[in-house]
Each structure stands twice: as C-alpha cells, then as structure tokens.
Design a protein around this motif. Sequence first.
Motif, mmCIF file in Angstrom:
data_model
loop_
_atom_site.group_PDB
_atom_site.id
_atom_site.type_symbol
_atom_site.label_atom_id
_atom_site.label_comp_id
_atom_site.label_asym_id
_atom_site.label_seq_id
_atom_site.Cartn_x
_atom_site.Cartn_y
_atom_site.Cartn_z
ATOM 1 N N ASN A 28 0.814 -1.221 0.000
ATOM 2 C CA ASN A 28 0.000 0.000 0.000
ATOM 3 C C ASN A 28 0.842 1.263 0.000
ATOM 4 O O ASN A 28 0.386 2.323 0.423
ATOM 5 C CB ASN A 28 -0.976 0.002 1.185
ATOM 6 N N PHE A 29 2.087 1.148 -0.472
ATOM 7 C CA PHE A 29 2.941 2.318 -0.643
ATOM 8 C C PHE A 29 2.769 2.866 -2.065
ATOM 9 O O PHE A 29 2.734 2.075 -3.018
ATOM 10 C CB PHE A 29 4.411 1.960 -0.435
ATOM 11 N N ARG A 30 2.698 4.177 -2.200
ATOM 12 C CA ARG A 30 2.742 4.714 -3.557
ATOM 13 C C ARG A 30 4.109 4.377 -4.148
ATOM 14 O O ARG A 30 5.155 4.649 -3.546
ATOM 15 C CB ARG A 30 2.543 6.228 -3.561
ATOM 16 N N VAL A 31 4.094 3.778 -5.325
ATOM 17 C CA VAL A 31 5.338 3.312 -5.931
ATOM 18 C C VAL A 31 6.302 4.466 -6.152
ATOM 19 O O VAL A 31 7.511 4.346 -5.906
ATOM 20 C CB VAL A 31 5.052 2.561 -7.243
ATOM 21 N N ILE A 32 5.800 5.607 -6.606
ATOM 22 C CA ILE A 32 6.702 6.724 -6.867
ATOM 23 C C ILE A 32 7.349 7.231 -5.578
ATOM 24 O O ILE A 32 8.514 7.650 -5.567
ATOM 25 C CB ILE A 32 5.973 7.870 -7.613
ATOM 26 N N ASP A 33 6.628 7.156 -4.461
ATOM 27 C CA ASP A 33 7.208 7.559 -3.177
ATOM 28 C C ASP A 33 8.313 6.601 -2.764
ATOM 29 O O ASP A 33 9.383 7.018 -2.308
ATOM 30 C CB ASP A 33 6.135 7.591 -2.095
ATOM 31 N N ALA A 34 8.042 5.301 -2.905
ATOM 32 C CA ALA A 34 9.034 4.303 -2.516
ATOM 33 C C ALA A 34 10.297 4.426 -3.359
ATOM 34 O O ALA A 34 11.423 4.426 -2.829
ATOM 35 C CB ALA A 34 8.437 2.904 -2.643
ATOM 36 N N LEU A 35 10.123 4.538 -4.659
ATOM 37 C CA LEU A 35 11.297 4.600 -5.546
ATOM 38 C C LEU A 35 12.085 5.890 -5.349
ATOM 39 O O LEU A 35 13.323 5.881 -5.393
ATOM 40 C CB LEU A 35 10.855 4.454 -7.000
ATOM 41 N N ALA A 36 11.394 7.001 -5.140
ATOM 42 C CA ALA A 36 12.105 8.255 -4.903
ATOM 43 C C ALA A 36 12.856 8.215 -3.577
ATOM 44 O O ALA A 36 14.019 8.637 -3.490
ATOM 45 C CB ALA A 36 11.123 9.430 -4.924
ATOM 46 N N THR A 37 12.214 7.705 -2.547
ATOM 47 C CA THR A 37 12.879 7.606 -1.244
ATOM 48 C C THR A 37 14.140 6.768 -1.337
ATOM 49 O O THR A 37 15.195 7.128 -0.794
ATOM 50 C CB THR A 37 11.916 7.009 -0.206
ATOM 51 N N LEU A 38 14.058 5.660 -2.047
ATOM 52 C CA LEU A 38 15.203 4.763 -2.149
ATOM 53 C C LEU A 38 16.235 5.261 -3.156
ATOM 54 O O LEU A 38 17.386 4.821 -3.135
ATOM 55 C CB LEU A 38 14.724 3.361 -2.507
ATOM 56 N N SER A 39 15.839 6.154 -4.017
ATOM 57 C CA SER A 39 16.795 6.754 -4.962
ATOM 58 C C SER A 39 17.611 7.872 -4.326
ATOM 59 O O SER A 39 18.783 8.046 -4.648
ATOM 60 C CB SER A 39 16.048 7.319 -6.178
ATOM 61 N N PHE A 40 16.988 8.639 -3.421
ATOM 62 C CA PHE A 40 17.633 9.835 -2.910
ATOM 63 C C PHE A 40 17.956 9.799 -1.416
ATOM 64 O O PHE A 40 18.723 10.635 -0.940
ATOM 65 C CB PHE A 40 16.758 11.060 -3.209
#
Length: 362
Positions: free
Chosen positions: A156-168
């Motif tokens: 239930n995580f927004r994918v864009i939030d997860a990927l951005a968090t893990l990218s930056f």
Amino acid sequence: MRRRDLNFLPLALAALELTSPVSAWAQGKRSPNRSRAEAAPIYYAGRADAMDLADQIAIRNRLDRMWVRDMIGQARFLTNVPRLMLPRGGGGGGRRRNWQAYRQRFVEPIRINAGAEFWRTHAATLSRAERDFGVPPEIVVGIIGVETIYGRIMGNFRVIDALATLSFDFPLEHPRADQRIAYFRGELESFLTAASRQGDSPLDPLGSYAGAMGMPQFMPSSIDKYAVDYDGNGHIDLAGSPVDAIGSVANYFKGYGWQAGQPSFFPASVDETNPLMPTLLAPDIVPSFSADSISAAGVELPPVAKRYGGLLALIELQNGSAPTTFVAGTQNFYVITRYNWSSFYAMSVLDLGQEVKAALSL
C-alpha cells in the motif's frame, strides 16, 4: 519482488549526504513543533539532486522535462522505508539460520488453500502458460503465493514515493549503498518512462516499500522486459488480471533460462565435517559442479541426479541447532533465485507449489 529479502532483485543502491530537509529527517531530526505522526509530507520538488535526475531521465528517454520534474517533485519521502533496507542485524557471529522456521511462514494452510482455489480458477491459463513458456503451474502458483497470497497483499505504498525515497535517501550505512542507489534510480526511470508512454499517471500505482507491483511483485524494469498482455485486452495489468500475472511470471522464468521438463533440485547428503565443504559451498546457488565431480567430493546423490547432465550447486539449508538439509540445485533452481537471491526463498516457492498441487487432489 517481495516484501521481500532484497539481496538480489538484482536489488542494489546508495544515498548522497545532503543537507536538505529530507536528509535531516532521514537522520532522525524533525520539527520541534510537530510529532512524527503529525508532520506534514516532505516532497522531493525542492531537492536539487532529484530535479537533476529528472532532467537526465527526460533527456535519455525523450520525455517532457517539466512532466518528469513534476512527477518526481510530487513524490513524498517515506520516513520508515530507509531503515527497512538495512540488513537485519544479529545474524553474524556464527548464528545459524533456520530453514524450517522460514518455510513455515510461506508453506502454511492459508497460502495452500488460496493456492488451490487460484489453480482451479485459472487452470486453463496455467496450462497455456506451461505450453507457451515451459514453466509448470506449480512454479507460477508458488511464486504468486509466496509474493502476495494470490493478490491479497500487494503493498500500500505509492510506488513513486518508494522509488524516490530509495533513490535519494537510501541509508548510507548499508554495505552496498552505491549499488543500491544506482539500481533504484534505474527503476524510477523505468517506472516514469513506462507511465509516460502508456499515458498512465505514475502517482496512482501502489506496491511494496521497494516499489514492486502487482500479484507477482515485479519491479518496473521487470515489467518492461517480461510482463505480457496475456488476457489480450490491450493492457498489461499485474494487479487486477491474474491471467496477465500468470503469463508474465512464466515469461520471466523463460527469459532467465528456465529449462522445460527439468527438475529444480535433487536430494543430497554430505558430511558437514568434509574438508571440501568450503569448496563445495563457495559457488553458493550458482550451478558449478558436474554430478561426477560433486560425488567425487563426497556428496551423495540419487542415480537420477547423475543422469541429469547439467551442472549442480550444493545448497545448504541450515536448520538452527538441528542438522542441515542439503540439496543439489539445478539451473532451474538458480532461475527461481533470479526472483530473489535466496535459497530459502526458492525452496519455499517449490514447496508451496508442491503442497498446493497435492491439495488439488484432496
């Protein structure tokens, strides 16, 4: 992919030391006037590194620069995700892992019963996938069951939030941080590129804290390479279409070299005091020994393994204080670990698939 133990996926990353509000938050700092629960969302729109990557993504993929900037800018920092990426502590110092305890998490009545229902409902599609890709139904059923209990738990995580968090904001203390950030930035790029080309909003999809999506928990790059429109409706939907999920998992396995009609492993027996154990275990899950050579090194195999012809890996399944279980993994066992670099994971997929298959006849 789940979730999940992230030792593979080819999963990898790192974070830059920044002085932005997001980095401060990741280090445990927050506004003195707000509790963590009350804190306003922190967006990546104000991050120079995020906007720089947005520009690079736009240039490389010929996307609208302002659209990419806007999408990444609307991504929110997830405060609890970075620590989920850190290796689970306490496993060193000679502590033995426990395969049987791990197995019980996935090979259990809820998944078995749900798997039998899933198999009965989609028997025709599973058979078609085996004909098309050479992957047996029990393997596909095992994967989807271990990953999401057949779509019941897809994240239930927004994918864009997860990927951005893990990218930056990936934790710097991770032993492979540099690899990890490169991996997740690539996934963010794949995700945005696919959304743009398909006319979808990247702000809508939900998934795991690592950005994996749908019933089979594919990362964006895997969706790009292996997902298929198996129900023929003109749109790939791994979250809502079990047919697409089945075909995509089978295609993924074929893409990684699944050998139709071949076993995944053979029983094996070896004395743990064998002086050649370090040599036998060094390749880990990578098939490296012929049946003759591994037998000559003291590993007992059934006759059928000696007729297999391919290379084998000695797989060690520690059972805590109980004796270790050993199997000889084939190329197909290795292919399962392309989903998740873990022998425990692969054995859980295999065992769940077999238990579901057995339940069909009850």
